[in-house]
Design a protein around this motif. Structure first.
Motif, mmCIF file in Angstrom:
data_model
loop_
_atom_site.group_PDB
_atom_site.id
_atom_site.type_symbol
_atom_site.label_atom_id
_atom_site.label_comp_id
_atom_site.label_asym_id
_atom_site.label_seq_id
_atom_site.Cartn_x
_atom_site.Cartn_y
_atom_site.Cartn_z
ATOM 1 N N SER A 155 0.819 -1.208 0.000
ATOM 2 C CA SER A 155 0.000 0.000 0.000
ATOM 3 C C SER A 155 0.852 1.257 0.000
ATOM 4 C CB SER A 155 -0.931 0.010 1.223
ATOM 5 O OG SER A 155 -0.181 0.267 2.394
ATOM 6 N N ASP A 156 0.247 2.354 -0.408
ATOM 7 C CA ASP A 156 0.945 3.637 -0.403
ATOM 8 C C ASP A 156 1.410 4.009 0.999
ATOM 9 O OD1 ASP A 156 0.566 3.870 -3.128
ATOM 10 O OD2 ASP A 156 -1.174 5.204 -2.948
ATOM 11 N N ASP A 157 0.586 3.715 2.012
ATOM 12 C CA ASP A 157 0.971 4.016 3.393
ATOM 13 C C ASP A 157 2.207 3.232 3.820
ATOM 14 O OD1 ASP A 157 -1.115 5.804 3.712
ATOM 15 O OD2 ASP A 157 -2.405 4.375 4.780
ATOM 16 N N VAL A 158 2.254 1.953 3.465
ATOM 17 C CA VAL A 158 3.406 1.122 3.809
ATOM 18 C C VAL A 158 4.641 1.614 3.059
ATOM 19 C CG1 VAL A 158 4.391 -1.199 3.637
ATOM 20 C CG2 VAL A 158 2.039 -0.890 4.448
ATOM 21 N N ARG A 191 10.298 6.623 4.850
ATOM 22 C CA ARG A 191 10.669 7.375 6.061
ATOM 23 C C ARG A 191 11.718 6.616 6.860
ATOM 24 N NH1 ARG A 191 5.097 8.392 6.256
ATOM 25 N NH2 ARG A 191 4.827 6.870 7.921
ATOM 26 N N LEU A 192 11.550 5.317 6.983
ATOM 27 C CA LEU A 192 12.529 4.522 7.727
ATOM 28 C C LEU A 192 13.878 4.509 7.025
ATOM 29 C CD1 LEU A 192 10.198 1.612 8.845
ATOM 30 C CD2 LEU A 192 11.292 3.298 10.346
ATOM 31 N N LEU A 193 13.888 4.430 5.698
ATOM 32 C CA LEU A 193 15.154 4.516 4.966
ATOM 33 C C LEU A 193 15.840 5.855 5.229
ATOM 34 C CD1 LEU A 193 14.269 2.947 1.511
ATOM 35 C CD2 LEU A 193 15.758 1.988 3.275
ATOM 36 N N ARG A 194 15.072 6.952 5.152
ATOM 37 C CA ARG A 194 15.643 8.277 5.400
ATOM 38 C C ARG A 194 16.172 8.404 6.823
ATOM 39 N NH1 ARG A 194 11.158 9.842 2.367
ATOM 40 N NH2 ARG A 194 10.031 10.489 4.234
#
Length: 74
Positions: free
Chosen positions: A42-45, A51-54
């Motif tokens: 999903s787009d949310d996932v 965000r976690l990568l950043r």
């Protein structure tokens, strides 16, 4: 096993999140490599993954490489 119990058993919260991010990268990337069938993400996932990568949760990525289009950590 509950996530909290799993994190406690590993003893390293960052490592657990790194592993989850790496697993999700494989769900996304492996179909193009012929290793798996495509799975919906999903787009949310996908947004949470980015965000976690950043945030630097990237030690378990395939070959240590960042996915195409992924932002560099802040």
């Amino acid at each position: 096993m509950a996530l909290d119990d799993y994190v406690k058993s590993i003893g390293d919260e960052k490592l657990v999140v790194d592993m989850i991010v790496g697993d999700l990268q494989r769900v996304i990337e492996y179909p193009a490599r012929g290793y798996a069938i495509p799975q919906p993400v999903s787009d949310d996932v996908h947004a949470g993954y980015e965000r976690l990568l950043r945030a630097g949760f990237d030690s378990r990525l395939i070959g240590g490489e960042r996915p195409q289009g992924a932002a560099e950590p802040a």
